[in-house]
Design a protein around this motif. Structure first.
Motif, PDB file in Angstrom:
ATOM      1  N   ALA A  30       0.862  -1.192   0.000  1.00 18.12           N
ATOM      2  CA  ALA A  30       0.000   0.000   0.000  1.00 18.12           C
ATOM      3  C   ALA A  30       0.892   1.233   0.000  1.00 18.12           C
ATOM      4  O   ALA A  30       2.121   1.124  -0.165  1.00 18.12           O
ATOM      5  CB  ALA A  30      -0.914  -0.038   1.227  1.00 18.12           C
ATOM      6  N   HIS A  34      -2.758   5.238   4.397  1.00 18.16           N
ATOM      7  CA  HIS A  34      -3.282   3.885   4.669  1.00 18.16           C
ATOM      8  C   HIS A  34      -2.130   2.948   5.049  1.00 18.16           C
ATOM      9  O   HIS A  34      -2.241   2.167   6.006  1.00 18.16           O
ATOM     10  CB  HIS A  34      -4.039   3.408   3.430  1.00 18.16           C
ATOM     11  CG  HIS A  34      -4.719   2.085   3.577  1.00 18.16           C
ATOM     12  ND1 HIS A  34      -5.523   1.761   4.649  1.00 18.16           N
ATOM     13  CD2 HIS A  34      -4.709   0.978   2.773  1.00 18.16           C
ATOM     14  CE1 HIS A  34      -5.977   0.523   4.499  1.00 18.16           C
ATOM     15  NE2 HIS A  34      -5.488   0.031   3.379  1.00 18.16           N
ATOM     16  N   ALA A  84       1.600  -0.637 -11.240  1.00 21.39           N
ATOM     17  CA  ALA A  84       1.622  -1.690 -10.213  1.00 21.39           C
ATOM     18  C   ALA A  84       2.147  -3.001 -10.800  1.00 21.39           C
ATOM     19  O   ALA A  84       2.854  -3.753 -10.125  1.00 21.39           O
ATOM     20  CB  ALA A  84       0.227  -1.878  -9.615  1.00 21.39           C
ATOM     21  N   CYS A 101      -9.050  -8.270 -10.114  1.00 19.42           N
ATOM     22  CA  CYS A 101     -10.401  -8.020  -9.587  1.00 19.42           C
ATOM     23  C   CYS A 101     -11.016  -6.769 -10.196  1.00 19.42           C
ATOM     24  O   CYS A 101     -12.103  -6.362  -9.804  1.00 19.42           O
ATOM     25  CB  CYS A 101     -10.344  -7.816  -8.076  1.00 19.42           C
ATOM     26  SG  CYS A 101      -9.564  -6.247  -7.656  1.00 19.42           S
ATOM     27  N   PRO A 128     -18.668  -5.415  -2.173  1.00 20.03           N
ATOM     28  CA  PRO A 128     -18.596  -3.966  -2.011  1.00 20.03           C
ATOM     29  C   PRO A 128     -17.805  -3.559  -0.782  1.00 20.03           C
ATOM     30  O   PRO A 128     -17.944  -4.164   0.276  1.00 20.03           O
ATOM     31  CB  PRO A 128     -20.062  -3.567  -1.855  1.00 20.03           C
ATOM     32  CG  PRO A 128     -20.736  -4.781  -1.302  1.00 20.03           C
ATOM     33  CD  PRO A 128     -19.912  -5.984  -1.667  1.00 20.03           C
ATOM     34  N   ILE A 131     -12.177   1.985   1.812  1.00 17.17           N
ATOM     35  CA  ILE A 131     -11.269   2.308   2.917  1.00 17.17           C
ATOM     36  C   ILE A 131     -12.018   3.354   3.732  1.00 17.17           C
ATOM     37  O   ILE A 131     -12.188   4.501   3.291  1.00 17.17           O
ATOM     38  CB  ILE A 131      -9.928   2.869   2.400  1.00 17.17           C
ATOM     39  CG1 ILE A 131      -9.218   1.861   1.486  1.00 17.17           C
ATOM     40  CG2 ILE A 131      -9.024   3.240   3.581  1.00 17.17           C
ATOM     41  CD1 ILE A 131      -7.915   2.366   0.855  1.00 17.17           C
TER      42      ILE A 131
HETATM   43  N1  LIG Z   1     -14.483  -1.199  -3.820  1.00 12.28           N
HETATM   44  C1  LIG Z   1     -15.427  -1.957  -4.339  1.00 12.28           C
HETATM   45  O1  LIG Z   1     -16.552  -1.994  -3.824  1.00 12.28           O
HETATM   46  C2  LIG Z   1     -15.158  -2.783  -5.553  1.00 12.28           C
HETATM   47  C3  LIG Z   1     -14.046  -2.567  -6.357  1.00 12.28           C
HETATM   48  N2  LIG Z   1     -13.852  -3.343  -7.480  1.00 12.28           N
HETATM   49  C4  LIG Z   1     -12.687  -3.144  -8.336  1.00 12.28           C
HETATM   50  O2  LIG Z   1     -11.534  -3.493  -7.601  1.00 12.28           O
HETATM   51  C5  LIG Z   1     -10.418  -2.674  -7.948  1.00 12.28           C
HETATM   52  C6  LIG Z   1      -9.811  -2.156  -6.651  1.00 12.28           C
HETATM   53  O3  LIG Z   1     -10.769  -1.292  -6.058  1.00 12.28           O
HETATM   54  P1  LIG Z   1     -10.689  -0.852  -4.535  1.00 12.28           P
HETATM   55  O4  LIG Z   1     -10.318  -1.985  -3.677  1.00 12.28           O
HETATM   56  O5  LIG Z   1     -11.956  -0.121  -4.263  1.00 12.28           O
HETATM   57  O6  LIG Z   1      -9.481   0.203  -4.584  1.00 12.28           O
HETATM   58  P2  LIG Z   1      -8.804   1.006  -3.395  1.00 12.28           P
HETATM   59  O7  LIG Z   1      -8.449   2.355  -3.919  1.00 12.28           O
HETATM   60  O8  LIG Z   1      -9.627   0.927  -2.154  1.00 12.28           O
HETATM   61  O9  LIG Z   1      -7.479   0.165  -3.114  1.00 12.28           O
HETATM   62  C7  LIG Z   1      -6.371   0.177  -3.955  1.00 12.28           C
HETATM   63  C8  LIG Z   1      -5.186   0.561  -3.105  1.00 12.28           C
HETATM   64  O10 LIG Z   1      -4.000   0.334  -3.842  1.00 12.28           O
HETATM   65  C9  LIG Z   1      -3.113   1.418  -3.614  1.00 12.28           C
HETATM   66  N3  LIG Z   1      -2.132   1.425  -4.698  1.00 12.28           N
HETATM   67  C10 LIG Z   1      -2.326   1.645  -6.007  1.00 12.28           C
HETATM   68  N4  LIG Z   1      -1.168   1.527  -6.691  1.00 12.28           N
HETATM   69  C11 LIG Z   1      -0.224   1.223  -5.776  1.00 12.28           C
HETATM   70  C12 LIG Z   1       1.178   1.003  -5.850  1.00 12.28           C
HETATM   71  N5  LIG Z   1       1.827   1.049  -7.024  1.00 12.28           N
HETATM   72  N6  LIG Z   1       1.850   0.741  -4.712  1.00 12.28           N
HETATM   73  C13 LIG Z   1       1.212   0.677  -3.530  1.00 12.28           C
HETATM   74  N7  LIG Z   1      -0.123   0.889  -3.386  1.00 12.28           N
HETATM   75  C14 LIG Z   1      -0.826   1.153  -4.505  1.00 12.28           C
HETATM   76  C15 LIG Z   1      -4.037   2.607  -3.587  1.00 12.28           C
HETATM   77  O11 LIG Z   1      -3.424   3.759  -3.038  1.00 12.28           O
HETATM   78  P3  LIG Z   1      -4.002   5.249  -3.414  1.00 12.28           P
HETATM   79  O12 LIG Z   1      -5.312   5.369  -2.692  1.00 12.28           O
HETATM   80  O13 LIG Z   1      -2.930   6.141  -2.892  1.00 12.28           O
HETATM   81  O14 LIG Z   1      -4.173   5.298  -4.889  1.00 12.28           O
HETATM   82  C16 LIG Z   1      -5.181   2.055  -2.726  1.00 12.28           C
HETATM   83  O15 LIG Z   1      -4.890   2.156  -1.352  1.00 12.28           O
HETATM   84  C17 LIG Z   1     -10.974  -1.579  -8.861  1.00 12.28           C
HETATM   85  O16 LIG Z   1     -10.563  -1.785 -10.174  1.00 12.28           O
HETATM   86  C18 LIG Z   1     -12.500  -1.688  -8.744  1.00 12.28           C
HETATM   87  O17 LIG Z   1     -13.124  -1.515  -9.983  1.00 12.28           O
HETATM   88  C19 LIG Z   1     -14.692  -4.370  -7.809  1.00 12.28           C
HETATM   89  C20 LIG Z   1     -15.783  -4.639  -7.024  1.00 12.28           C
HETATM   90  C21 LIG Z   1     -16.127  -3.862  -5.874  1.00 12.28           C
END
Ligand SMILES: NC(=O)C1=CN([C@@H]2O[C@H](COP(=O)(O)OP(=O)(O)OC[C@H]3O[C@@H](n4cnc5c(N)ncnc54)[C@H](OP(=O)(O)O)[C@@H]3O)[C@@H](O)[C@H]2O)C=CC1
Ligand SMILES: CC(C)(CO)C(=O)C(=O)O
Length: 310
Positions: A30, A34, A84, A101, A128, A131
Protein backbone atom coordinates in the motif's frame (compact mmCIF):
# COMPACT_ATOMS: atom_id res chain seq x y z
CA UNK A 1 0.61 -19.86 1.62
CA UNK A 2 2.64 -16.70 0.95
CA UNK A 3 0.32 -14.07 -0.47
CA UNK A 4 1.14 -10.57 -1.68
CA UNK A 5 -1.67 -8.07 -1.99
CA UNK A 6 -0.78 -5.40 -4.52
CA UNK A 7 -3.15 -2.59 -3.53
CA UNK A 8 -4.35 -3.50 -0.04
CA UNK A 9 -7.34 -1.15 -0.19
CA UNK A 10 -11.06 -1.90 -0.06
CA UNK A 11 -10.86 -5.29 -1.77
CA UNK A 12 -7.22 -6.16 -1.17
CA UNK A 13 -7.43 -5.27 2.51
CA UNK A 14 -10.64 -7.27 2.85
CA UNK A 15 -9.60 -10.49 1.10
CA UNK A 16 -5.96 -10.24 2.22
CA UNK A 17 -7.00 -9.43 5.79
CA UNK A 18 -9.26 -12.48 5.98
CA UNK A 19 -6.41 -14.69 4.69
CA UNK A 20 -3.96 -13.16 7.18
CA UNK A 21 -6.42 -13.73 10.03
CA UNK A 22 -6.52 -17.39 8.97
CA UNK A 23 -2.77 -17.74 9.41
CA UNK A 24 -1.34 -17.15 5.93
CA UNK A 25 1.75 -15.01 5.39
CA UNK A 26 0.09 -12.01 3.77
CA UNK A 27 2.02 -8.94 2.64
CA UNK A 28 -0.04 -5.78 2.18
CA UNK A 29 1.41 -3.48 -0.48
CA UNK A 30 0.00 0.00 0.00
CA UNK A 31 1.07 3.61 0.19
CA UNK A 32 0.38 6.95 1.85
CA UNK A 33 -1.69 7.34 5.00
CA UNK A 34 -3.28 3.89 4.67
CA UNK A 35 0.15 2.22 4.67
CA UNK A 36 1.32 4.35 7.60
CA UNK A 37 -1.79 3.41 9.59
CA UNK A 38 -1.39 -0.32 8.86
CA UNK A 39 2.25 -0.17 9.95
CA UNK A 40 1.40 1.72 13.13
CA UNK A 41 -1.85 0.06 14.23
CA UNK A 42 -2.47 -2.90 11.93
CA UNK A 43 -5.65 -3.46 9.95
CA UNK A 44 -9.29 -3.51 10.98
CA UNK A 45 -12.11 -4.95 8.89
CA UNK A 46 -15.68 -3.88 9.64
CA UNK A 47 -18.10 -6.26 8.00
CA UNK A 48 -21.66 -7.53 8.31
CA UNK A 49 -20.06 -10.98 8.12
CA UNK A 50 -17.96 -10.28 11.21
CA UNK A 51 -15.32 -7.75 12.11
CA UNK A 52 -11.62 -8.59 12.28
CA UNK A 53 -8.77 -6.89 14.06
CA UNK A 54 -5.21 -7.61 12.94
CA UNK A 55 -2.92 -5.66 15.25
CA UNK A 56 0.19 -6.67 13.29
CA UNK A 57 0.20 -6.90 9.52
CA UNK A 58 3.10 -7.20 7.11
CA UNK A 59 2.78 -3.91 5.26
CA UNK A 60 5.17 -2.19 2.88
CA UNK A 61 5.38 -0.09 -0.27
CA UNK A 62 8.40 -2.05 -1.48
CA UNK A 63 7.74 -5.30 -3.39
CA UNK A 64 11.45 -6.16 -3.14
CA UNK A 65 11.00 -6.50 0.63
CA UNK A 66 8.30 -9.10 -0.02
CA UNK A 67 10.04 -11.35 -2.55
CA UNK A 68 8.41 -14.16 -4.54
CA UNK A 69 4.86 -15.13 -3.52
CA UNK A 70 2.67 -18.16 -4.17
CA UNK A 71 -0.25 -15.86 -4.98
CA UNK A 72 -0.59 -12.16 -5.71
CA UNK A 73 -4.01 -10.59 -5.28
CA UNK A 74 -3.71 -7.74 -7.75
CA UNK A 75 -6.21 -5.23 -6.38
CA UNK A 76 -5.31 -1.72 -7.54
CA UNK A 77 -7.68 0.50 -9.52
CA UNK A 78 -7.64 0.28 -13.30
CA UNK A 79 -5.60 3.45 -13.72
CA UNK A 80 -2.79 1.98 -11.58
CA UNK A 81 -2.59 -1.39 -13.38
CA UNK A 82 0.48 -0.66 -15.50
CA UNK A 83 2.65 0.91 -12.79
CA UNK A 84 1.62 -1.69 -10.21
CA UNK A 85 2.30 -4.50 -12.69
CA UNK A 86 5.83 -3.27 -13.26
CA UNK A 87 6.34 -2.83 -9.52
CA UNK A 88 5.41 -6.41 -8.54
CA UNK A 89 8.18 -8.06 -10.58
CA UNK A 90 10.24 -8.91 -7.44
CA UNK A 91 7.18 -10.72 -6.04
CA UNK A 92 6.85 -13.03 -9.04
CA UNK A 93 8.49 -16.46 -9.04
CA UNK A 94 8.19 -19.09 -11.78
CA UNK A 95 4.88 -20.44 -10.37
CA UNK A 96 3.30 -17.31 -8.96
CA UNK A 97 -0.43 -17.00 -9.58
CA UNK A 98 -1.75 -13.44 -9.99
CA UNK A 99 -5.49 -12.90 -9.65
CA UNK A 100 -7.17 -9.67 -10.78
CA UNK A 101 -10.40 -8.02 -9.59
CA UNK A 102 -10.73 -4.81 -11.60
CA UNK A 103 -14.09 -3.75 -12.99
CA UNK A 104 -14.07 -3.54 -16.79
CA UNK A 105 -12.74 -6.10 -19.19
CA UNK A 106 -9.16 -5.12 -19.97
CA UNK A 107 -7.10 -5.21 -16.75
CA UNK A 108 -6.08 -8.87 -16.90
CA UNK A 109 -4.69 -8.51 -20.43
CA UNK A 110 -2.88 -5.26 -19.65
CA UNK A 111 -1.35 -6.92 -16.59
CA UNK A 112 -0.43 -10.06 -18.55
CA UNK A 113 1.35 -7.99 -21.21
CA UNK A 114 3.72 -6.74 -18.48
CA UNK A 115 4.19 -9.75 -16.16
CA UNK A 116 3.62 -12.58 -18.64
CA UNK A 117 0.13 -13.91 -19.42
CA UNK A 118 0.82 -17.35 -17.93
CA UNK A 119 0.85 -15.90 -14.41
CA UNK A 120 -2.51 -14.16 -14.70
CA UNK A 121 -5.94 -15.50 -13.83
CA UNK A 122 -8.75 -12.99 -14.42
CA UNK A 123 -11.06 -12.31 -11.51
CA UNK A 124 -14.38 -10.59 -10.93
CA UNK A 125 -15.22 -9.16 -7.53
CA UNK A 126 -18.80 -9.00 -6.35
CA UNK A 127 -17.80 -7.54 -3.01
CA UNK A 128 -18.60 -3.97 -2.01
CA UNK A 129 -16.22 -2.10 0.21
CA UNK A 130 -14.20 1.01 0.90
CA UNK A 131 -11.27 2.31 2.92
CA UNK A 132 -13.36 3.88 5.70
CA UNK A 133 -10.28 5.58 7.14
CA UNK A 134 -6.58 4.75 6.92
CA UNK A 135 -6.06 1.24 8.30
CA UNK A 136 -9.80 0.45 8.32
CA UNK A 137 -11.69 -1.45 5.61
CA UNK A 138 -15.46 -1.27 5.61
CA UNK A 139 -17.18 -4.14 3.82
CA UNK A 140 -20.65 -2.83 3.11
CA UNK A 141 -22.93 -5.81 2.32
CA UNK A 142 -23.13 -9.57 2.80
CA UNK A 143 -21.65 -10.16 -0.67
CA UNK A 144 -18.03 -11.31 -0.58
CA UNK A 145 -17.58 -13.17 -3.83
CA UNK A 146 -14.34 -13.32 -5.81
CA UNK A 147 -14.95 -15.25 -9.02
CA UNK A 148 -11.82 -16.33 -10.89
CA UNK A 149 -10.73 -18.95 -13.38
CA UNK A 150 -8.27 -19.95 -16.04
CA UNK A 151 -8.77 -18.22 -19.38
CA UNK A 152 -9.08 -21.59 -21.15
CA UNK A 153 -11.78 -22.69 -18.71
CA UNK A 154 -9.87 -25.73 -17.47
CA UNK A 155 -9.67 -26.56 -13.77
CA UNK A 156 -6.22 -25.98 -12.28
CA UNK A 157 -4.52 -26.85 -9.02
CA UNK A 158 -3.43 -23.26 -8.51
CA UNK A 159 -7.02 -21.95 -8.65
CA UNK A 160 -8.28 -24.80 -6.50
CA UNK A 161 -5.62 -24.15 -3.84
CA UNK A 162 -6.41 -20.44 -3.66
CA UNK A 163 -10.16 -21.11 -3.53
CA UNK A 164 -9.69 -23.56 -0.66
CA UNK A 165 -7.61 -21.04 1.28
CA UNK A 166 -10.11 -18.24 0.69
CA UNK A 167 -13.10 -20.37 1.63
CA UNK A 168 -11.33 -21.45 4.83
CA UNK A 169 -10.72 -17.76 5.62
CA UNK A 170 -14.47 -17.09 5.42
CA UNK A 171 -14.92 -15.40 2.05
CA UNK A 172 -16.68 -16.77 -1.03
CA UNK A 173 -14.37 -17.77 -3.89
CA UNK A 174 -15.96 -19.20 -7.02
CA UNK A 175 -13.76 -20.93 -9.57
CA UNK A 176 -15.37 -20.33 -12.93
CA UNK A 177 -15.05 -22.45 -16.06
CA UNK A 178 -16.05 -19.43 -18.15
CA UNK A 179 -14.36 -16.42 -16.65
CA UNK A 180 -14.82 -14.40 -19.87
CA UNK A 181 -18.58 -14.62 -19.42
CA UNK A 182 -18.21 -13.55 -15.80
CA UNK A 183 -16.04 -10.55 -16.77
CA UNK A 184 -18.38 -9.45 -19.52
CA UNK A 185 -21.47 -10.06 -17.46
CA UNK A 186 -20.19 -7.81 -14.68
CA UNK A 187 -19.05 -5.20 -17.23
CA UNK A 188 -22.55 -5.09 -18.73
CA UNK A 189 -24.13 -4.31 -15.35
CA UNK A 190 -21.32 -2.34 -13.75
CA UNK A 191 -20.93 0.12 -16.63
CA UNK A 192 -24.58 1.13 -16.13
CA UNK A 193 -24.46 1.04 -12.33
CA UNK A 194 -21.23 3.03 -12.05
CA UNK A 195 -22.22 5.73 -14.54
CA UNK A 196 -25.79 6.07 -13.24
CA UNK A 197 -24.84 6.40 -9.56
CA UNK A 198 -21.79 8.57 -10.19
CA UNK A 199 -23.46 10.96 -12.60
CA UNK A 200 -26.52 11.44 -10.41
CA UNK A 201 -24.51 11.15 -7.15
CA UNK A 202 -27.34 8.95 -5.89
CA UNK A 203 -27.61 5.52 -4.32
CA UNK A 204 -29.10 2.55 -6.12
CA UNK A 205 -32.35 2.61 -4.10
CA UNK A 206 -33.84 5.87 -5.40
CA UNK A 207 -32.59 5.19 -8.93
CA UNK A 208 -34.25 1.78 -9.16
CA UNK A 209 -37.53 2.76 -7.46
CA UNK A 210 -38.23 5.75 -9.71
CA UNK A 211 -39.72 4.27 -12.90
CA UNK A 212 -38.10 6.84 -15.17
CA UNK A 213 -34.54 6.42 -13.89
CA UNK A 214 -35.10 2.66 -13.52
CA UNK A 215 -35.97 2.48 -17.22
CA UNK A 216 -32.79 4.34 -18.17
CA UNK A 217 -30.73 2.15 -15.84
CA UNK A 218 -32.22 -1.03 -17.31
CA UNK A 219 -31.83 0.18 -20.89
CA UNK A 220 -28.19 1.13 -20.25
CA UNK A 221 -27.62 -2.44 -19.03
CA UNK A 222 -29.31 -3.88 -22.12
CA UNK A 223 -27.31 -1.57 -24.40
CA UNK A 224 -24.01 -2.71 -22.84
CA UNK A 225 -25.16 -6.30 -23.25
CA UNK A 226 -25.55 -5.84 -27.02
CA UNK A 227 -21.96 -4.57 -27.19
CA UNK A 228 -20.89 -7.57 -25.10
CA UNK A 229 -22.76 -9.91 -27.41
CA UNK A 230 -20.89 -8.49 -30.41
CA UNK A 231 -17.56 -9.10 -28.67
CA UNK A 232 -18.44 -12.49 -27.13
CA UNK A 233 -21.05 -14.05 -29.42
CA UNK A 234 -22.18 -16.71 -26.95
CA UNK A 235 -22.78 -14.26 -24.10
CA UNK A 236 -26.29 -15.30 -23.05
CA UNK A 237 -29.12 -12.77 -23.08
CA UNK A 238 -29.95 -13.84 -19.53
CA UNK A 239 -27.04 -11.58 -18.49
CA UNK A 240 -29.43 -8.59 -18.67
CA UNK A 241 -31.96 -10.14 -16.29
CA UNK A 242 -29.22 -11.45 -13.99
CA UNK A 243 -27.69 -8.01 -13.69
CA UNK A 244 -31.05 -6.40 -13.05
CA UNK A 245 -31.79 -8.97 -10.40
CA UNK A 246 -28.40 -8.14 -8.81
CA UNK A 247 -29.27 -4.43 -8.80
CA UNK A 248 -32.68 -5.11 -7.24
CA UNK A 249 -31.13 -7.12 -4.42
CA UNK A 250 -28.39 -4.62 -3.53
CA UNK A 251 -28.92 -2.60 -0.34
CA UNK A 252 -30.99 0.57 -0.91
CA UNK A 253 -28.20 2.90 0.13
CA UNK A 254 -25.44 1.28 -1.90
CA UNK A 255 -23.74 2.83 -4.91
CA UNK A 256 -20.88 1.95 -7.19
CA UNK A 257 -17.29 2.23 -5.97
CA UNK A 258 -16.84 4.85 -8.69
CA UNK A 259 -19.11 7.24 -6.75
CA UNK A 260 -16.90 6.70 -3.68
CA UNK A 261 -13.94 7.65 -5.87
CA UNK A 262 -15.72 10.83 -6.99
CA UNK A 263 -16.62 11.73 -3.41
CA UNK A 264 -12.96 11.29 -2.38
CA UNK A 265 -11.54 13.24 -5.31
CA UNK A 266 -9.88 10.09 -6.71
CA UNK A 267 -9.52 9.24 -10.40
CA UNK A 268 -12.61 7.54 -11.85
CA UNK A 269 -12.61 4.21 -13.71
CA UNK A 270 -14.93 5.83 -16.24
CA UNK A 271 -12.80 5.09 -19.32
CA UNK A 272 -12.88 1.37 -18.46
CA UNK A 273 -16.68 1.28 -18.03
CA UNK A 274 -18.98 3.49 -20.14
CA UNK A 275 -15.87 4.64 -22.06
CA UNK A 276 -15.15 1.09 -23.19
CA UNK A 277 -18.84 0.41 -23.90
CA UNK A 278 -18.81 3.38 -26.31
CA UNK A 279 -15.47 2.51 -27.93
CA UNK A 280 -16.38 -1.17 -28.35
CA UNK A 281 -19.79 -0.18 -29.68
CA UNK A 282 -18.05 1.88 -32.35
CA UNK A 283 -15.69 -0.99 -33.13
CA UNK A 284 -18.49 -3.53 -33.56
CA UNK A 285 -21.06 -1.19 -35.12
CA UNK A 286 -23.43 -1.42 -32.15
CA UNK A 287 -25.19 1.87 -31.30
CA UNK A 288 -24.63 3.10 -27.73
CA UNK A 289 -26.74 6.26 -27.38
CA UNK A 290 -27.24 5.89 -23.62
CA UNK A 291 -23.64 5.15 -22.68
CA UNK A 292 -22.47 7.87 -25.08
CA UNK A 293 -24.49 10.41 -23.06
CA UNK A 294 -23.41 8.97 -19.69
CA UNK A 295 -19.79 8.92 -20.87
CA UNK A 296 -19.80 12.45 -22.28
CA UNK A 297 -21.58 13.92 -19.27
CA UNK A 298 -19.05 12.45 -16.83
CA UNK A 299 -16.01 13.12 -19.00
CA UNK A 300 -15.09 16.65 -17.83
CA UNK A 301 -15.14 15.60 -14.16
CA UNK A 302 -13.30 12.35 -14.93
CA UNK A 303 -10.60 14.27 -16.82
CA UNK A 304 -10.22 16.77 -13.98
CA UNK A 305 -9.87 14.01 -11.42
CA UNK A 306 -7.39 12.15 -13.64
CA UNK A 307 -5.31 15.32 -13.80
CA UNK A 308 -5.56 15.63 -10.01
CA UNK A 309 -7.22 19.03 -10.19
CA UNK A 310 -10.87 18.55 -9.14
N1 LIG B 1 -14.48 -1.20 -3.82
C1 LIG B 1 -15.43 -1.96 -4.34
O1 LIG B 1 -16.55 -1.99 -3.82
C2 LIG B 1 -15.16 -2.78 -5.55
C3 LIG B 1 -14.05 -2.57 -6.36
N2 LIG B 1 -13.85 -3.34 -7.48
C4 LIG B 1 -12.69 -3.14 -8.34
O2 LIG B 1 -11.53 -3.49 -7.60
C5 LIG B 1 -10.42 -2.67 -7.95
C6 LIG B 1 -9.81 -2.16 -6.65
O3 LIG B 1 -10.77 -1.29 -6.06
P1 LIG B 1 -10.69 -0.85 -4.53
O4 LIG B 1 -10.32 -1.98 -3.68
O5 LIG B 1 -11.96 -0.12 -4.26
O6 LIG B 1 -9.48 0.20 -4.58
P2 LIG B 1 -8.80 1.01 -3.39
O7 LIG B 1 -8.45 2.35 -3.92
O8 LIG B 1 -9.63 0.93 -2.15
O9 LIG B 1 -7.48 0.17 -3.11
C7 LIG B 1 -6.37 0.18 -3.96
C8 LIG B 1 -5.19 0.56 -3.10
O10 LIG B 1 -4.00 0.33 -3.84
C9 LIG B 1 -3.11 1.42 -3.61
N3 LIG B 1 -2.13 1.43 -4.70
C10 LIG B 1 -2.33 1.64 -6.01
N4 LIG B 1 -1.17 1.53 -6.69
C11 LIG B 1 -0.22 1.22 -5.78
C12 LIG B 1 1.18 1.00 -5.85
N5 LIG B 1 1.83 1.05 -7.02
N6 LIG B 1 1.85 0.74 -4.71
C13 LIG B 1 1.21 0.68 -3.53
N7 LIG B 1 -0.12 0.89 -3.39
C14 LIG B 1 -0.83 1.15 -4.50
C15 LIG B 1 -4.04 2.61 -3.59
O11 LIG B 1 -3.42 3.76 -3.04
P3 LIG B 1 -4.00 5.25 -3.41
O12 LIG B 1 -5.31 5.37 -2.69
O13 LIG B 1 -2.93 6.14 -2.89
O14 LIG B 1 -4.17 5.30 -4.89
C16 LIG B 1 -5.18 2.06 -2.73
O15 LIG B 1 -4.89 2.16 -1.35
C17 LIG B 1 -10.97 -1.58 -8.86
O16 LIG B 1 -10.56 -1.78 -10.17
C18 LIG B 1 -12.50 -1.69 -8.74
O17 LIG B 1 -13.12 -1.51 -9.98
C19 LIG B 1 -14.69 -4.37 -7.81
C20 LIG B 1 -15.78 -4.64 -7.02
C21 LIG B 1 -16.13 -3.86 -5.87
C1 LIG C 1 -21.55 -2.82 -7.19
C2 LIG C 1 -20.32 -3.30 -6.52
C3 LIG C 1 -20.11 -2.63 -5.19
C4 LIG C 1 -20.57 -4.79 -6.27
O1 LIG C 1 -19.51 -5.56 -5.99
C5 LIG C 1 -19.12 -3.07 -7.38
O2 LIG C 1 -18.60 -3.96 -7.95
C6 LIG C 1 -18.52 -1.72 -7.54
O3 LIG C 1 -19.21 -0.73 -7.38
O4 LIG C 1 -17.32 -1.65 -7.90
Amino acid sequence: MKIGVMGAGALGGFFGGRLAADGHEVWMIARGAHLAAMKAQGLRILSPKGDAVLPNVLATDDPAEVGPCDVILFMVKNGDVETAAAAIRPMIGPDTLIVTCQNGISAWERLGAIVGPGHVVPGVARTPGEIAEPGVIRHTAMLDRLIFGEVDGNPSDRCRRLAEAMAASGTTPIVSDNIMHELWSKFVGQSALASMTTLTRMDIGPLRENPVSARLFYDATAEAYHVGRAAVPDLPESVIAENWDFVEKLPYDMHASMLDDLNRGKPLEHEYLSGDVVRLGEKFGVPTPIHSVLYAALKPMADRLAAGSA
